[in-house]
Design a protein around this motif. Structure first.
Motif, PDB file in Angstrom:
ATOM      1  N   ALA A  20      10.534   5.576 -10.541  1.00 39.05           N
ATOM      2  CA  ALA A  20       9.255   4.925 -10.249  1.00 39.05           C
ATOM      3  C   ALA A  20       9.469   3.653  -9.424  1.00 39.05           C
ATOM      4  N   PHE A  21      10.426   2.837  -9.830  1.00 35.98           N
ATOM      5  CA  PHE A  21      10.696   1.587  -9.122  1.00 35.98           C
ATOM      6  C   PHE A  21      11.197   1.856  -7.702  1.00 35.98           C
ATOM      7  N   GLY A  22      12.175   2.740  -7.577  1.00 29.13           N
ATOM      8  CA  GLY A  22      12.748   3.039  -6.267  1.00 29.13           C
ATOM      9  C   GLY A  22      11.720   3.626  -5.311  1.00 29.13           C
ATOM     10  N   THR A  23      10.907   4.547  -5.798  1.00 28.34           N
ATOM     11  CA  THR A  23       9.856   5.121  -4.961  1.00 28.34           C
ATOM     12  C   THR A  23       8.862   4.049  -4.553  1.00 28.34           C
ATOM     13  N   GLY A  24       8.500   3.183  -5.484  1.00 27.21           N
ATOM     14  CA  GLY A  24       7.579   2.091  -5.169  1.00 27.21           C
ATOM     15  C   GLY A  24       8.138   1.153  -4.119  1.00 27.21           C
ATOM     16  N   GLY A  53       1.035   3.117  -8.051  1.00 25.73           N
ATOM     17  CA  GLY A  53       1.100   1.728  -8.518  1.00 25.73           C
ATOM     18  C   GLY A  53       1.313   0.755  -7.374  1.00 25.73           C
ATOM     19  N   THR A  54       2.180   1.116  -6.449  1.00 25.54           N
ATOM     20  CA  THR A  54       2.432   0.265  -5.285  1.00 25.54           C
ATOM     21  C   THR A  54       1.219   0.216  -4.372  1.00 25.54           C
ATOM     22  N   ASN A  55       0.563   1.346  -4.171  1.00 26.42           N
ATOM     23  CA  ASN A  55      -0.605   1.389  -3.297  1.00 26.42           C
ATOM     24  C   ASN A  55      -1.780   0.596  -3.864  1.00 26.42           C
ATOM     25  N   ALA A  56      -1.836   0.441  -5.166  1.00 22.67           N
ATOM     26  CA  ALA A  56      -2.931  -0.325  -5.776  1.00 22.67           C
ATOM     27  C   ALA A  56      -2.875  -1.793  -5.375  1.00 22.67           C
ATOM     28  N   VAL A  57      -1.680  -2.326  -5.231  1.00 23.44           N
ATOM     29  CA  VAL A  57      -1.506  -3.770  -5.018  1.00 23.44           C
ATOM     30  C   VAL A  57      -2.194  -4.297  -3.757  1.00 23.44           C
ATOM     31  N   PRO A  58      -1.923  -3.758  -2.558  1.00 21.55           N
ATOM     32  CA  PRO A  58      -2.556  -4.341  -1.376  1.00 21.55           C
ATOM     33  C   PRO A  58      -4.072  -4.202  -1.382  1.00 21.55           C
ATOM     34  N   HIS A  59      -4.577  -3.100  -1.915  1.00 18.45           N
ATOM     35  CA  HIS A  59      -6.029  -2.913  -1.950  1.00 18.45           C
ATOM     36  C   HIS A  59      -6.682  -3.896  -2.919  1.00 18.45           C
ATOM     37  N   LEU A  60      -6.067  -4.112  -4.055  1.00 16.89           N
ATOM     38  CA  LEU A  60      -6.612  -5.090  -4.996  1.00 16.89           C
ATOM     39  C   LEU A  60      -6.536  -6.500  -4.424  1.00 16.89           C
ATOM     40  N   GLY A 100      -2.337   6.365 -15.968  1.00 17.66           N
ATOM     41  CA  GLY A 100      -2.512   7.687 -16.574  1.00 17.66           C
ATOM     42  C   GLY A 100      -1.248   8.522 -16.519  1.00 17.66           C
ATOM     43  N   LEU A 101      -0.563   8.486 -15.385  1.00 17.39           N
ATOM     44  CA  LEU A 101       0.706   9.214 -15.271  1.00 17.39           C
ATOM     45  C   LEU A 101       1.742   8.662 -16.243  1.00 17.39           C
ATOM     46  N   VAL A 128     -12.312  -1.109  -5.695  1.00 18.68           N
ATOM     47  CA  VAL A 128     -12.528   0.182  -6.354  1.00 18.68           C
ATOM     48  C   VAL A 128     -11.359   1.123  -6.071  1.00 18.68           C
ATOM     49  N   TRP A 129     -10.919   1.193  -4.810  1.00 19.64           N
ATOM     50  CA  TRP A 129      -9.803   2.069  -4.443  1.00 19.64           C
ATOM     51  C   TRP A 129      -8.510   1.614  -5.122  1.00 19.64           C
ATOM     52  N   GLY A 130      -8.252   0.323  -5.116  1.00 18.98           N
ATOM     53  CA  GLY A 130      -7.055  -0.192  -5.778  1.00 18.98           C
ATOM     54  C   GLY A 130      -7.078   0.071  -7.273  1.00 18.98           C
ATOM     55  N   SER A 131      -8.242  -0.089  -7.878  1.00 20.59           N
ATOM     56  CA  SER A 131      -8.375   0.176  -9.315  1.00 20.59           C
ATOM     57  C   SER A 131      -8.164   1.652  -9.629  1.00 20.59           C
ATOM     58  N   ALA A 132      -8.653   2.529  -8.756  1.00 20.78           N
ATOM     59  CA  ALA A 132      -8.442   3.965  -8.950  1.00 20.78           C
ATOM     60  C   ALA A 132      -6.954   4.300  -8.876  1.00 20.78           C
ATOM     61  N   ASN A 133      -6.260   3.699  -7.910  1.00 24.34           N
ATOM     62  CA  ASN A 133      -4.816   3.917  -7.791  1.00 24.34           C
ATOM     63  C   ASN A 133      -4.088   3.417  -9.036  1.00 24.34           C
ATOM     64  N   ALA A 134      -4.473   2.249  -9.518  1.00 23.36           N
ATOM     65  CA  ALA A 134      -3.845   1.695 -10.726  1.00 23.36           C
ATOM     66  C   ALA A 134      -4.127   2.588 -11.930  1.00 23.36           C
ATOM     67  N   ALA A 135      -5.348   3.104 -12.038  1.00 23.22           N
ATOM     68  CA  ALA A 135      -5.697   3.975 -13.160  1.00 23.22           C
ATOM     69  C   ALA A 135      -4.883   5.261 -13.131  1.00 23.22           C
TER      70      ALA A 135
END
Length: 95
Positions: A76-80, A17-24, A59-60, A48-55
């Motif tokens: 989830a929050f702390g890891t993010g 979820g965190t990795n999706a943000v900068p790519h998007l 899904g998880l 596309v990469w950010g959307s895949a990370n978000a998906a």
């Protein structure tokens, strides 16, 4: 009570979820940024990469929706946050 597998799933949710943000953000603003496809990936590749990370994150979360507790959400929050701080440190020009 959540199992250790569920805590791992929520930690991965935080990472993806965190990795999706900068790519998007980079992609939506038309900027190039590094993805697994290359160091100078296009804006479209980043979206596309950010959307895949978000998906994957969604899904998880959906797969483990019955394990949502204060503990798993905190995981989830702390890891993010830890991942975001490490990315900020890595990409920072203030060194």
């Amino acid at each position: 009570m959540a199992t250790s597998r569920e805590y791992v799933a929520f930690a991965l949710l935080g990472l993806f979820g965190t990795n999706a943000v900068p790519h998007l953000v980079k992609g939506i603003t038309g900027q190039r940024h590094q993805t697994p496809a290359g160091e100078d990936s296009s804006a479209v590749a980043n979206v596309v990469w950010g959307s895949a990370n978000a998906a994957i994150a969604v899904g998880l979360g959906w797969r483990n929706r019955d394990a949502v507790t204060r503990g798993t959400l905190a995981t989830a929050f702390g890891t993010g946050v830890l991942f975001a701080v490490s990315l900020a440190s890595y990409w920072s020009e203030d060194e």
